[in-house]
Design a protein around this motif. Structure first.
Motif, PDB file in Angstrom:
ATOM      1  N   GLN A  96       1.391  -7.431  10.101  1.00 48.03           N
ATOM      2  CA  GLN A  96       1.564  -8.499  10.568  1.00 48.03           C
ATOM      3  C   GLN A  96       0.983  -9.215   8.618  1.00 48.03           C
ATOM      4  O   GLN A  96       0.521  -8.641   8.462  1.00 48.03           O
ATOM      5  CB  GLN A  96       0.870  -9.573  11.487  1.00 48.03           C
ATOM      6  N   PHE A  97       1.645 -10.300   8.123  1.00 49.97           N
ATOM      7  CA  PHE A  97       1.305 -10.626   6.814  1.00 49.97           C
ATOM      8  C   PHE A  97       0.102 -11.865   7.808  1.00 49.97           C
ATOM      9  O   PHE A  97      -0.301 -11.944   8.484  1.00 49.97           O
ATOM     10  CB  PHE A  97       2.405 -11.723   6.611  1.00 49.97           C
ATOM     11  N   MET A  98      -0.983 -11.159   7.023  1.00 45.89           N
ATOM     12  CA  MET A  98      -2.278 -11.716   7.228  1.00 45.89           C
ATOM     13  C   MET A  98      -2.325 -13.537   5.980  1.00 45.89           C
ATOM     14  O   MET A  98      -3.510 -14.154   6.229  1.00 45.89           O
ATOM     15  CB  MET A  98      -3.521 -11.170   6.781  1.00 45.89           C
ATOM     16  N   SER A  99      -1.931 -13.128   4.682  1.00 45.41           N
ATOM     17  CA  SER A  99      -1.989 -14.175   3.468  1.00 45.41           C
ATOM     18  C   SER A  99      -0.848 -13.867   2.426  1.00 45.41           C
ATOM     19  O   SER A  99      -0.559 -12.404   2.604  1.00 45.41           O
ATOM     20  CB  SER A  99      -3.116 -14.896   3.277  1.00 45.41           C
ATOM     21  N   ARG A 108      -2.172  -9.749   1.685  1.00 47.39           N
ATOM     22  CA  ARG A 108      -2.604  -9.301   2.554  1.00 47.39           C
ATOM     23  C   ARG A 108      -2.066  -8.875   3.760  1.00 47.39           C
ATOM     24  O   ARG A 108      -1.252  -9.654   4.409  1.00 47.39           O
ATOM     25  CB  ARG A 108      -4.211 -10.090   2.952  1.00 47.39           C
ATOM     26  N   LEU A 109      -2.304  -7.567   5.109  1.00 50.13           N
ATOM     27  CA  LEU A 109      -1.866  -7.134   5.863  1.00 50.13           C
ATOM     28  C   LEU A 109      -2.971  -7.169   6.455  1.00 50.13           C
ATOM     29  O   LEU A 109      -3.900  -6.985   6.297  1.00 50.13           O
ATOM     30  CB  LEU A 109      -1.041  -5.880   6.232  1.00 50.13           C
ATOM     31  N   LYS A 110      -2.675  -7.627   8.125  1.00 50.87           N
ATOM     32  CA  LYS A 110      -3.009  -7.192   8.674  1.00 50.87           C
ATOM     33  C   LYS A 110      -2.780  -6.608  10.533  1.00 50.87           C
ATOM     34  O   LYS A 110      -1.636  -6.106  10.093  1.00 50.87           O
ATOM     35  CB  LYS A 110      -3.842  -8.491   9.551  1.00 50.87           C
ATOM     36  N   GLY A 111      -3.527  -5.688  11.148  1.00 49.17           N
ATOM     37  CA  GLY A 111      -2.842  -5.593  12.304  1.00 49.17           C
ATOM     38  C   GLY A 111      -2.649  -4.037  12.333  1.00 49.17           C
ATOM     39  O   GLY A 111      -2.168  -3.169  13.296  1.00 49.17           O
ATOM     40  N   MET A 112      -2.930  -3.480  10.854  1.00 48.67           N
ATOM     41  CA  MET A 112      -2.521  -1.967  10.739  1.00 48.67           C
ATOM     42  C   MET A 112      -3.215  -0.865  11.067  1.00 48.67           C
ATOM     43  O   MET A 112      -4.803  -1.320  11.744  1.00 48.67           O
ATOM     44  CB  MET A 112      -2.426  -2.190   9.317  1.00 48.67           C
ATOM     45  N   THR A 113      -3.139  -0.015  11.287  1.00 53.69           N
ATOM     46  CA  THR A 113      -4.063   1.307  11.854  1.00 53.69           C
ATOM     47  C   THR A 113      -5.026   1.810  10.731  1.00 53.69           C
ATOM     48  O   THR A 113      -5.040   1.970   9.295  1.00 53.69           O
ATOM     49  CB  THR A 113      -3.597   2.208  11.662  1.00 53.69           C
ATOM     50  N   ALA A 114      -6.408   1.674  10.928  1.00 54.10           N
ATOM     51  CA  ALA A 114      -7.469   1.979   9.925  1.00 54.10           C
ATOM     52  C   ALA A 114      -7.285   3.139   9.422  1.00 54.10           C
ATOM     53  O   ALA A 114      -7.357   3.723   9.987  1.00 54.10           O
ATOM     54  CB  ALA A 114      -8.962   1.525  10.679  1.00 54.10           C
ATOM     55  N   GLY A 140      -1.197  -0.864  -3.591  1.00 51.77           N
ATOM     56  CA  GLY A 140      -1.425  -0.674  -2.179  1.00 51.77           C
ATOM     57  C   GLY A 140      -3.077  -1.146  -2.046  1.00 51.77           C
ATOM     58  O   GLY A 140      -3.497  -1.294  -2.890  1.00 51.77           O
ATOM     59  N   GLY A 141      -3.174  -0.110  -0.946  1.00 55.33           N
ATOM     60  CA  GLY A 141      -4.598  -0.023  -0.841  1.00 55.33           C
ATOM     61  C   GLY A 141      -4.571   0.870   0.684  1.00 55.33           C
ATOM     62  O   GLY A 141      -3.871   0.947   1.458  1.00 55.33           O
ATOM     63  N   GLY A 150      -5.147  -5.253   1.208  1.00 60.98           N
ATOM     64  CA  GLY A 150      -4.773  -6.251   0.656  1.00 60.98           C
ATOM     65  C   GLY A 150      -5.916  -5.736  -1.487  1.00 60.98           C
ATOM     66  O   GLY A 150      -6.734  -4.835  -0.616  1.00 60.98           O
ATOM     67  N   ALA A 151      -5.537  -6.193  -2.073  1.00 59.23           N
ATOM     68  CA  ALA A 151      -4.634  -6.901  -2.357  1.00 59.23           C
ATOM     69  C   ALA A 151      -3.391  -6.304  -2.816  1.00 59.23           C
ATOM     70  O   ALA A 151      -3.307  -5.237  -3.420  1.00 59.23           O
ATOM     71  CB  ALA A 151      -5.037  -8.217  -3.791  1.00 59.23           C
ATOM     72  N   LEU A 152      -2.014  -6.284  -2.420  1.00 62.62           N
ATOM     73  CA  LEU A 152      -0.839  -5.667  -2.148  1.00 62.62           C
ATOM     74  C   LEU A 152       0.130  -6.510  -3.113  1.00 62.62           C
ATOM     75  O   LEU A 152       0.200  -7.783  -3.104  1.00 62.62           O
ATOM     76  CB  LEU A 152      -0.116  -5.353  -0.644  1.00 62.62           C
ATOM     77  N   GLU A 153       0.847  -5.628  -3.613  1.00 62.61           N
ATOM     78  CA  GLU A 153       2.280  -6.184  -4.097  1.00 62.61           C
ATOM     79  C   GLU A 153       3.157  -5.108  -4.575  1.00 62.61           C
ATOM     80  O   GLU A 153       3.368  -4.173  -3.957  1.00 62.61           O
ATOM     81  CB  GLU A 153       1.693  -6.386  -5.366  1.00 62.61           C
ATOM     82  N   VAL A 154       4.698  -6.378  -4.325  1.00 57.79           N
ATOM     83  CA  VAL A 154       6.194  -5.705  -4.174  1.00 57.79           C
ATOM     84  C   VAL A 154       6.573  -5.379  -5.416  1.00 57.79           C
ATOM     85  O   VAL A 154       6.900  -6.649  -5.264  1.00 57.79           O
ATOM     86  CB  VAL A 154       5.872  -5.853  -1.965  1.00 57.79           C
ATOM     87  N   VAL A 155       7.959  -5.152  -4.913  1.00 57.68           N
ATOM     88  CA  VAL A 155       8.998  -5.279  -6.090  1.00 57.68           C
ATOM     89  C   VAL A 155      10.044  -5.178  -4.791  1.00 57.68           C
ATOM     90  O   VAL A 155      10.280  -4.301  -4.349  1.00 57.68           O
ATOM     91  CB  VAL A 155       9.476  -4.401  -7.043  1.00 57.68           C
TER      92      VAL A 155
END
Length: 210
Positions: A96-99, A108-114, A140-141, A150-155
């Motif tokens: 999920q989006f975190m911020s 940032r994303l949350k709820g991902m697999t560690a 990525g990260g 985070g901090a992530l970026e996309v195109v």
């Protein structure tokens, strides 16, 4: 008649194996003019949409006819499907989006697999307002122990109002929603053994009812 959008790989069945593909993002720019010195003057204004082509492996004649029939359905008005980069074999993860920083697009994303590693070149998809957003990571990260990254970026950049906190996302070998390009399907040619060269072009759609 199937309920659209369909998953392309599932709908076409096990015979729909890739021989060649293109999978690209449009520039969203138009060439307006060229100066005497050779400088190209460009302007924006058009949406940056994903597009590509897919050529299937040679098929036995009965399987080719089956494939033709299914593609005829996808060529009709109102038909759409989910397609992904078939060279990406890494599977998908959800989160999920975190911020989201509205000014820079960094998020940032949350709820991902560690421990999961998001690589530049992976894809990100999520649904909003009857549409499917589709992006590619440029930064990525590694997901931390708390499931955050985070901090992530996309195109391309997120469209206004699409990426919001807590919205569910799919990461990795995600898929975009697409339609067939009219007049760009080639049913291939047949010899005594097989039918080969079955190819079609597609383009991303952002319409709820394409």
């Amino acid at each position: 008649m199937p309920t659209f959008p369909v998953d392309l790989k599932t709908y076409l069945g096990g015979c729909a194996r890739m021989e060649q593909q293109t999978f690209d993002l449009g520039e969203g720019l138009q060439v307006q003019n060229q100066t005497a010195g050779g400088q190209v003057i460009r302007s924006g204004g058009s949406a940056r949409l994903w597009h590509g082509s897919l050529t299937l492996v040679a098929l036995q004649h009965d399987k080719a006819r089956e494939m033709h029939a299914r593609l005829h359905v996808l060529r009709a008005a109102g038909a759409s499907f989910y397609i992904g980069d078939m060279t990406h074999l890494g599977g998908t993860k959800t989160g999920q989006f975190m911020s989201i920083d509205a000014a820079t697009g960094v998020f940032r994303l949350k709820g991902m697999t560690a421990g999961h590693i998001i690589k530049a070149g992976d894809y990100l998809a999520f649904d909003y307002s009857g549409r499917r957003a589709f992006h590619q990571f440029t930064v990525g990260g590694t997901v931390g122990a708390t499931g955050e990254v985070g901090a992530l970026e996309v195109v391309p950049p997120f469209r206004a109002g699409s990426a919001v906190v807590d919205r569910a996302v799919t990461v990795g070998a995600a898929k975009c929603r697409a339609v067939m390009v009219p007049g760009a399907t080639r049913v291939g040619s047949s010899n005594r053994v097989a039918t080969m060269g079955l190819t079609f072009d597609w383009t991303q759609t952002l319409r709820e009812n394409p």
